[in-house]
Design a protein around this motif. Structure first.
Motif, short mmCIF file in Angstrom:
data_model
loop_
_atom_site.label_atom_id
_atom_site.label_comp_id
_atom_site.label_asym_id
_atom_site.label_seq_id
_atom_site.Cartn_x
_atom_site.Cartn_y
_atom_site.Cartn_z
N MET A 55 21.97 53.86 95.46
CA MET A 55 23.04 54.10 94.50
C MET A 55 23.05 55.53 93.97
N ASP A 56 22.20 56.40 94.55
CA ASP A 56 22.14 57.79 94.14
C ASP A 56 21.84 57.92 92.65
N GLY A 57 20.96 57.07 92.16
CA GLY A 57 20.62 57.07 90.74
C GLY A 57 19.45 57.98 90.42
N ASN A 58 19.05 57.95 89.15
CA ASN A 58 17.92 58.76 88.67
C ASN A 58 16.96 57.89 87.88
N ALA A 59 16.62 56.74 88.43
CA ALA A 59 15.77 55.80 87.72
C ALA A 59 14.29 56.11 87.94
N PRO A 98 28.70 52.35 107.11
CA PRO A 98 29.33 53.66 106.89
C PRO A 98 30.57 53.52 106.02
N GLY A 99 30.72 54.42 105.07
CA GLY A 99 31.88 54.42 104.20
C GLY A 99 31.81 53.47 103.03
N CYS A 100 30.75 52.66 102.96
CA CYS A 100 30.62 51.71 101.85
C CYS A 100 29.89 52.35 100.67
N LYS A 101 30.38 52.04 99.48
CA LYS A 101 29.70 52.43 98.25
C LYS A 101 28.95 51.21 97.72
N ILE A 102 27.69 51.40 97.38
CA ILE A 102 26.90 50.30 96.83
C ILE A 102 27.20 50.19 95.35
N LEU A 103 27.76 49.05 94.96
CA LEU A 103 28.15 48.83 93.56
C LEU A 103 26.99 48.28 92.74
N GLY A 104 26.08 47.56 93.40
CA GLY A 104 24.95 46.99 92.69
C GLY A 104 24.14 46.11 93.62
N PHE A 105 23.06 45.57 93.10
CA PHE A 105 22.23 44.67 93.90
C PHE A 105 21.50 43.71 92.97
N GLU A 138 17.68 43.75 89.21
CA GLU A 138 19.09 44.10 89.32
C GLU A 138 19.30 45.60 89.16
N GLY A 139 20.25 46.12 89.92
CA GLY A 139 20.77 47.47 89.72
C GLY A 139 22.28 47.36 89.59
N PHE A 140 22.86 48.07 88.63
CA PHE A 140 24.30 47.93 88.40
C PHE A 140 24.86 49.20 87.78
N ARG A 141 26.16 49.38 87.96
CA ARG A 141 26.85 50.53 87.38
C ARG A 141 27.40 50.15 86.02
N ASP A 142 27.14 50.99 85.02
CA ASP A 142 27.62 50.78 83.66
C ASP A 142 28.37 52.04 83.25
N GLU A 143 29.71 52.00 83.46
CA GLU A 143 30.57 53.18 83.29
C GLU A 143 30.03 54.31 84.18
N ASP A 144 29.59 55.42 83.61
CA ASP A 144 29.12 56.54 84.43
C ASP A 144 27.62 56.50 84.69
N ASP A 145 26.96 55.45 84.22
CA ASP A 145 25.51 55.37 84.33
C ASP A 145 25.13 54.28 85.35
#
Length: 347
Positions: free
Chosen positions: A238-242, A172-179, A275-282
């Motif tokens: 990560m609440d993405g749209n892949a 709880p409360g954690c944001k997933i930055l990548g995997f 891999e999943g990762f954040r790239d600026e706003d993407d």
């Protein structure tokens, strides 16, 4: 307290579906005693084995015996019926759809349509098919939430390993930055065989002989299975749209024995990474063969073992390993979702 009935419609009756039914029969009394639910499978629809329906409950022992004996449900089975998957879903009036159809990497169909129809008929959904989660998760989840229904999908990545539950329930409360993960059995096995001296073709044939690889292994070799899992993880964690098509994908067909030997000399191995990762706003994903140092835990992921490392903002990096899974672990993922449904949605 009187037991409540919980009826299931299954689409698909392959190895995972059959093992789930065995597990359900074994645990049925335990579910009654623990949760006060009488769980029955009232309909099974398949593409090649036929379909069964009985509002009081399909005879699972007979269904399993017939499929093991003849590869299909017998014509003289009194519970056998005709109809499309959608027609049988509607006829079943079940409380839960368990979607176990074959993955379509191109668009996630027909599993997406099955799930839509389930929601239209006020049915909760458990899916082991990663297609809908990789292709259309946000829209389907919105449909479920609007009707107060469950969309559960633990089995879609790493069988029954609690990947999605780990994040949802215990961080709880954690944001997933990548995997980062090693998530495809066939490619991992093939490259391990190549490390032992086999060439690519011999390693592939051995994987096919042992049942790790299909007759057409392109889904694994070209990285599509890994891309679908990567997209599913991005969408949920990560609440993405892949989608599988947006994942930067390179398979292992270009990996040579020289590449394997060069990695050995450098003190490492080549693994197919997801891999999943954040790239600026993407939020982006990629699947690619990469050098892994022998000091890295990923270098010890052998044969059919899988691993996923999740990076968070508050809890740092968490790594979970699934060692040598069999079909029981896949079935357990479906069973664990069933218990989650009972505990969290059917109070």
């Amino acid at each position: 307290m009187e037991n409540r009935k919980l009826s299931i419609c299954m689409i698909g009756f392959g190895n995972a579906g059959k093992e789930f039914c065995r597990m359900l029969m074994e645990k049925k009394e335990e579910i009654k005693n623990t949760y006060n639910f009488n769980v029955v499978v009232t309909a099974i629809s398949t593409r090649s084995k036929g379909a069964l329906f009985d509002p009081s409950g399909v005879d699972l022992n007979r269904a399993l015996q017939e499929v093991e004996t003849e590869g299909r449900f017998f014509q003289n089975n009194p519970q056998r019926i005709d109809g499309s998957a959608l027609e049988i879903m509607q006829k079943s009036e079940a409380d839960v759809l368990i979607e176990l159809s074959t993955l379509s990497i191109e668009d996630g169909q027909p599993a997406i349509s099955h799930i839509e129809e389930a929601f239209r008929n006020n049915m909760h959904v458990i899916t082991a098919n990663k297609g809908p989660i990789a292709w259309d998760y946000k829209r389907l989840k919105k449909m479920a939430d609007e009707k107060g229904l469950a969309l559960l999908h633990e089995t879609t990545v790493m069988d029954g390993t609690p990947i999605f539950n780990l994040v949802e329930k215990t961080l709880p409360g954690c944001k997933i930055l990548g995997f980062k993960g090693i998530l495809n059995t066939t490619t991992n096995f093939i490259m391990e065989e190549m490390e032992a001296g086999s060439d690519y073709e011999a390693a592939l044939k051995e994987a096919q002989r042992r049942g790790f690889a299909e007759a057409d292994p392109s889904m694994d070799i070209d990285g599509w299975d890994a891309a679908a899992k990567t997209a599913a993880l991005i969408n949920v964690l990560m609440d993405g749209n892949a989608t599988p098509m947006t994942i930067d994908r390179t398979g292992i067909s270009g990996v040579t024995l020289k590449d394997i030997d060069d990695a050995k000399r450098k003190g490492g191995k080549i693994k197919l990474l997801c891999e999943g990762f954040r790239d600026e706003d993407d939020i982006k994903g990629r699947v690619y063969p990469s050098f892994v140092d022998n000091k890295d835990i990923f270098s010890n992921i052998d044969s059919t073992t899988s691993v996923l490392s999740i990076s968070t903002d508050l809890m740092g990096e968490i790594c979970i390993v699934e060692r040598y899974p069999e079909i029981q672990q896949t079935a357990y993922g479906v069973y664990s979702d069933l218990l989650t449904l009972i505990k969290d949605y059917l109070k």
